[in-house]
Design a protein around this motif. Structure first.
Motif, PDB file in Angstrom:
ATOM      1  N   GLU A  85       6.762   9.083 -63.519  1.00  0.00           N
ATOM      2  CA  GLU A  85       8.093   9.318 -64.063  1.00  0.00           C
ATOM      3  C   GLU A  85       9.159   9.243 -62.978  1.00  0.00           C
ATOM      4  OE1 GLU A  85       8.233  12.892 -66.363  1.00  0.00           O
ATOM      5  OE2 GLU A  85       6.423  12.403 -67.498  1.00  0.00           O
ATOM      6  N   TYR A  86      10.415   9.061 -63.429  1.00  0.00           N
ATOM      7  CA  TYR A  86      11.550   8.905 -62.515  1.00  0.00           C
ATOM      8  C   TYR A  86      12.273  10.253 -62.336  1.00  0.00           C
ATOM      9  CZ  TYR A  86      10.834   3.902 -62.926  1.00  0.00           C
ATOM     10  OH  TYR A  86      10.285   2.650 -62.874  1.00  0.00           O
ATOM     11  N   PRO A  87      13.044  10.409 -61.232  1.00  0.00           N
ATOM     12  CA  PRO A  87      13.698  11.684 -60.972  1.00  0.00           C
ATOM     13  C   PRO A  87      14.532  12.232 -62.125  1.00  0.00           C
ATOM     14  CG  PRO A  87      13.828  10.315 -59.021  1.00  0.00           C
ATOM     15  CD  PRO A  87      13.225   9.460 -60.111  1.00  0.00           C
ATOM     16  N   HIS A  88      15.204  11.336 -62.888  1.00  0.00           N
ATOM     17  CA  HIS A  88      16.077  11.825 -63.959  1.00  0.00           C
ATOM     18  C   HIS A  88      15.286  12.477 -65.106  1.00  0.00           C
ATOM     19  CE1 HIS A  88      14.989   7.919 -65.828  1.00  0.00           C
ATOM     20  NE2 HIS A  88      15.199   8.566 -66.969  1.00  0.00           N
ATOM     21  N   GLN A  89      13.975  12.302 -65.102  1.00  0.00           N
ATOM     22  CA  GLN A  89      13.142  12.884 -66.151  1.00  0.00           C
ATOM     23  C   GLN A  89      12.667  14.306 -65.792  1.00  0.00           C
ATOM     24  OE1 GLN A  89      10.724   9.042 -66.128  1.00  0.00           O
ATOM     25  NE2 GLN A  89      10.520   9.623 -68.287  1.00  0.00           N
ATOM     26  N   PHE A  90      13.114  14.805 -64.646  1.00  0.00           N
ATOM     27  CA  PHE A  90      12.725  16.136 -64.193  1.00  0.00           C
ATOM     28  C   PHE A  90      13.921  17.079 -64.211  1.00  0.00           C
ATOM     29  CE2 PHE A  90       9.548  13.329 -62.521  1.00  0.00           C
ATOM     30  CZ  PHE A  90       8.377  14.071 -62.449  1.00  0.00           C
ATOM     31  N   SER A  91      13.660  18.363 -64.430  1.00  0.00           N
ATOM     32  CA  SER A  91      14.705  19.386 -64.339  1.00  0.00           C
ATOM     33  C   SER A  91      15.041  19.637 -62.871  1.00  0.00           C
ATOM     34  CB  SER A  91      14.220  20.686 -64.986  1.00  0.00           C
ATOM     35  OG  SER A  91      13.149  21.234 -64.221  1.00  0.00           O
ATOM     36  N   GLY A  92      16.097  20.422 -62.621  1.00  0.00           N
ATOM     37  CA  GLY A  92      16.490  20.704 -61.242  1.00  0.00           C
ATOM     38  C   GLY A  92      15.387  21.380 -60.450  1.00  0.00           C
ATOM     39  N   GLY A  93      14.730  22.368 -61.075  1.00  0.00           N
ATOM     40  CA  GLY A  93      13.646  23.062 -60.381  1.00  0.00           C
ATOM     41  C   GLY A  93      12.463  22.160 -60.093  1.00  0.00           C
ATOM     42  N   MET A  94      12.153  21.267 -61.042  1.00  0.00           N
ATOM     43  CA  MET A  94      11.036  20.334 -60.846  1.00  0.00           C
ATOM     44  C   MET A  94      11.383  19.302 -59.776  1.00  0.00           C
ATOM     45  SD  MET A  94       8.582  21.287 -62.810  1.00  0.00           S
ATOM     46  CE  MET A  94       7.489  20.117 -63.585  1.00  0.00           C
ATOM     47  N   LYS A  95      12.637  18.865 -59.733  1.00  0.00           N
ATOM     48  CA  LYS A  95      13.066  17.934 -58.676  1.00  0.00           C
ATOM     49  C   LYS A  95      12.865  18.576 -57.309  1.00  0.00           C
ATOM     50  CE  LYS A  95      16.715  15.091 -60.822  1.00  0.00           C
ATOM     51  NZ  LYS A  95      17.049  15.810 -62.060  1.00  0.00           N
ATOM     52  N   GLN A  96      13.236  19.857 -57.206  1.00  0.00           N
ATOM     53  CA  GLN A  96      13.080  20.523 -55.917  1.00  0.00           C
ATOM     54  C   GLN A  96      11.613  20.630 -55.528  1.00  0.00           C
ATOM     55  OE1 GLN A  96      14.513  20.690 -53.223  1.00  0.00           O
ATOM     56  NE2 GLN A  96      16.002  22.345 -53.413  1.00  0.00           N
ATOM     57  N   ARG A  97      10.732  20.825 -56.506  1.00  0.00           N
ATOM     58  CA  ARG A  97       9.296  20.835 -56.225  1.00  0.00           C
ATOM     59  C   ARG A  97       8.845  19.470 -55.713  1.00  0.00           C
ATOM     60  NH1 ARG A  97       5.996  24.830 -59.101  1.00  0.00           N
ATOM     61  NH2 ARG A  97       7.358  26.425 -59.966  1.00  0.00           N
ATOM     62  N   VAL A  98       9.388  18.401 -56.287  1.00  0.00           N
ATOM     63  CA  VAL A  98       9.057  17.047 -55.834  1.00  0.00           C
ATOM     64  C   VAL A  98       9.512  16.851 -54.392  1.00  0.00           C
ATOM     65  CG1 VAL A  98       9.506  14.578 -56.161  1.00  0.00           C
ATOM     66  CG2 VAL A  98       9.121  16.040 -58.155  1.00  0.00           C
ATOM     67  N   VAL A  99      10.727  17.335 -54.086  1.00  0.00           N
ATOM     68  CA  VAL A  99      11.263  17.208 -52.726  1.00  0.00           C
ATOM     69  C   VAL A  99      10.378  17.962 -51.734  1.00  0.00           C
ATOM     70  CG1 VAL A  99      13.205  17.804 -51.232  1.00  0.00           C
ATOM     71  CG2 VAL A  99      13.637  16.801 -53.480  1.00  0.00           C
ATOM     72  N   ILE A 100       9.885  19.138 -52.141  1.00  0.00           N
ATOM     73  CA  ILE A 100       8.989  19.905 -51.277  1.00  0.00           C
ATOM     74  C   ILE A 100       7.677  19.149 -51.067  1.00  0.00           C
ATOM     75  CG2 ILE A 100       7.604  22.016 -51.136  1.00  0.00           C
ATOM     76  CD1 ILE A 100       9.912  23.440 -52.590  1.00  0.00           C
ATOM     77  N   ALA A 101       7.152  18.575 -52.147  1.00  0.00           N
ATOM     78  CA  ALA A 101       5.924  17.776 -52.038  1.00  0.00           C
ATOM     79  C   ALA A 101       6.126  16.597 -51.094  1.00  0.00           C
ATOM     80  CB  ALA A 101       5.497  17.279 -53.415  1.00  0.00           C
ATOM     81  N   LEU A 102       7.292  15.965 -51.192  1.00  0.00           N
ATOM     82  CA  LEU A 102       7.625  14.824 -50.328  1.00  0.00           C
ATOM     83  C   LEU A 102       7.711  15.255 -48.869  1.00  0.00           C
ATOM     84  CD1 LEU A 102       8.483  11.817 -50.396  1.00  0.00           C
ATOM     85  CD2 LEU A 102      10.824  12.586 -50.726  1.00  0.00           C
ATOM     86  N   ALA A 103       8.323  16.416 -48.632  1.00  0.00           N
ATOM     87  CA  ALA A 103       8.499  16.894 -47.257  1.00  0.00           C
ATOM     88  C   ALA A 103       7.175  17.315 -46.622  1.00  0.00           C
ATOM     89  CB  ALA A 103       9.480  18.062 -47.238  1.00  0.00           C
ATOM     90  N   LEU A 104       6.272  17.859 -47.427  1.00  0.00           N
ATOM     91  CA  LEU A 104       5.022  18.397 -46.886  1.00  0.00           C
ATOM     92  C   LEU A 104       3.843  17.434 -47.002  1.00  0.00           C
ATOM     93  CD1 LEU A 104       5.270  22.070 -48.222  1.00  0.00           C
ATOM     94  CD2 LEU A 104       5.787  21.242 -45.931  1.00  0.00           C
ATOM     95  N   ALA A 105       4.096  16.229 -47.501  1.00  0.00           N
ATOM     96  CA  ALA A 105       3.004  15.280 -47.761  1.00  0.00           C
ATOM     97  C   ALA A 105       2.191  14.946 -46.519  1.00  0.00           C
ATOM     98  CB  ALA A 105       3.569  14.003 -48.381  1.00  0.00           C
ATOM     99  N   CYS A 106       2.844  14.913 -45.355  1.00  0.00           N
ATOM    100  CA  CYS A 106       2.145  14.532 -44.116  1.00  0.00           C
ATOM    101  C   CYS A 106       1.898  15.723 -43.193  1.00  0.00           C
ATOM    102  CB  CYS A 106       2.941  13.452 -43.387  1.00  0.00           C
ATOM    103  SG  CYS A 106       3.082  11.901 -44.307  1.00  0.00           S
ATOM    104  N   ASN A 107       1.930  16.929 -43.754  1.00  0.00           N
ATOM    105  CA  ASN A 107       1.679  18.157 -42.981  1.00  0.00           C
ATOM    106  C   ASN A 107       2.519  18.214 -41.704  1.00  0.00           C
ATOM    107  OD1 ASN A 107      -0.318  19.051 -44.810  1.00  0.00           O
ATOM    108  ND2 ASN A 107      -1.868  17.811 -43.777  1.00  0.00           N
ATOM    109  N   PRO A 108       3.857  18.265 -41.829  1.00  0.00           N
ATOM    110  CA  PRO A 108       4.713  18.280 -40.638  1.00  0.00           C
ATOM    111  C   PRO A 108       4.520  19.546 -39.808  1.00  0.00           C
ATOM    112  CG  PRO A 108       5.991  18.845 -42.586  1.00  0.00           C
ATOM    113  CD  PRO A 108       4.643  18.397 -43.078  1.00  0.00           C
ATOM    114  N   LYS A 109       4.795  19.406 -38.521  1.00  0.00           N
ATOM    115  CA  LYS A 109       4.724  20.561 -37.629  1.00  0.00           C
ATOM    116  C   LYS A 109       5.965  21.447 -37.775  1.00  0.00           C
ATOM    117  CE  LYS A 109       2.153  17.879 -34.182  1.00  0.00           C
ATOM    118  NZ  LYS A 109       2.232  17.269 -32.829  1.00  0.00           N
TER     119      LYS A 109
END
Length: 335
Positions: free
Chosen positions: A149-173
């Protein structure tokens, strides 16, 4: 413990028609590996500019890091080439932006965006990267089949969860969280913070947590830094700063919070406004608003005073800092 981030005398300016906005002014700080540092201050204090500087993402030609150094895990960030910066961003250092609406690409599915980041930094096939993207969505509480699904199909809270998943995908230091819950209602905010705490704890990630909320700092951070007009005016552990705030600005922030145990008609805001960053005062930047201002405050910019690891930039504590330094030097001579 070793510092994962070292910033020394950082100065960042933005240039416009005949004016120079001094966004960050001689800022120095360090972050220990595995710690969560809360960065608080009013809008316009330079918090987001600091985060962008750590990624060397201050936009030219309007913005420029004019002085100072930033070292991440021993490497000089400001000396890195484009390829080194691309390798660092997203893998070693990731950022959660405060507005999830603009942090995602509207023409790519959320799964494609996470998979693209993973393939950039890890040697995975398209199929394996897609599987990892789905797994990351599951980790943040989003069903894997929604990866298409595309970003516009998510609520604000779900978008933020996606952003967190994106940020943590590569286990940053190091994770730079720029007011990650500002756009969310209270219930979703609590869920997102619980999720972040869980993932950070599991991965041992260091976090610079930028927020306006002292309550969020108390719940989520090990240390706290107060930022005003582009500089750190107080720095210490949460126990030190919340137990006894030293700087008049930090005291003002605490004083402006509602006290549920006391009957009062009005809150107590800090009087005045933050100074114009194109025309900062000669002395202490907080002097025009400070209830304890002295003559020296208008003439000389205060130096950092270290009171047992609790640091403050204020003339009120200069004598105490000098006495502590003299006692320490006498102790060394006696040894």
């Amino acid at each position: 413990m070793e510092n994962i981030l070292e910033i020394s005398d950082l100065r960042v300016h933005y240039f416009s028609n005949r004016k120079t906005v001094r966004a960050v002014n001689g800022l120095s700080m360090g972050m220990e590996a595995g710690k969560v540092l809360g960065l608080v201050g009013e809008t316009g204090a330079g918090k987001t500019t600091l985060a962008l500087s750590i990624l060397n993402m201050v936009r030219a030609p309007q913005g420029k890091i004019v002085e100072g150094s930033i070292r991440f895990a021993g490497a000089d960030v400001l000396a890195m080439g484009k390829r080194e910066l691309r390798d660092m961003r997203g893998k070693d250092v990731a950022m959660i932006f405060q507005d999830p609406m603009t942090a995602l690409n509207p023409v790519l599915t959320v799964g494609e965006q996470i998979a693209e980041t993973v393939r950039k930094h890890e040697e995975l096939s398209i199929e394996d990267a897609w599987k990892k993207a789905q797994a990351m969505l599951e980790t943040v509480g989003i069903p894997a089949d929604r990866a298409k699904e595309y970003p516009h199909q998510f609520s604000g809270g779900m978008k933020q969860r996606v952003v967190i998943a994106l940020a943590l995908a590569c286990n940053p230091k190091l994770l730079l969280a720029d007011e990650p819950t500002t756009a969310l209602d209270v219930t979703i905010q609590a869920q997102v913070l619980d999720l972040m705490r869980k993932l950070i704890r599991e991965n041992g990630t260091s976090v610079l947590f930028i927020t306006h909320s002292l309550g969020l700092v108390a719940e989520n951070c090990d240390e706290v830094a107060t930022m005003y007009s582009g500089e750190i005016v107080e720095y210490g552990t949460v126990d030190q700063v919340f137990g006894k705030a030293l700087h008049p600005y930090t005291q003002g922030l605490f004083g402006s919070l509602p006290d549920l145990s006391a009957a009062t008609d009005r809150l107590k805001p800090i009087p005045g406004l933050m100074p114009d960053p194109t025309a900062l005062p000669k002395g202490c930047f907080f002097c025009p608003r400070c209830p304890h201002a002295m003559d020296i405050c208008a003439k000389e910019h205060p130096a950092d005073v270290d009171l047992g690891g609790h640091r403050v930039k204020c003339h009120l504590y200069a004598a105490a800092g000098a006495a502590k330094g003299a006692a320490s030097a006498a102790g060394r001579r006696a040894e």
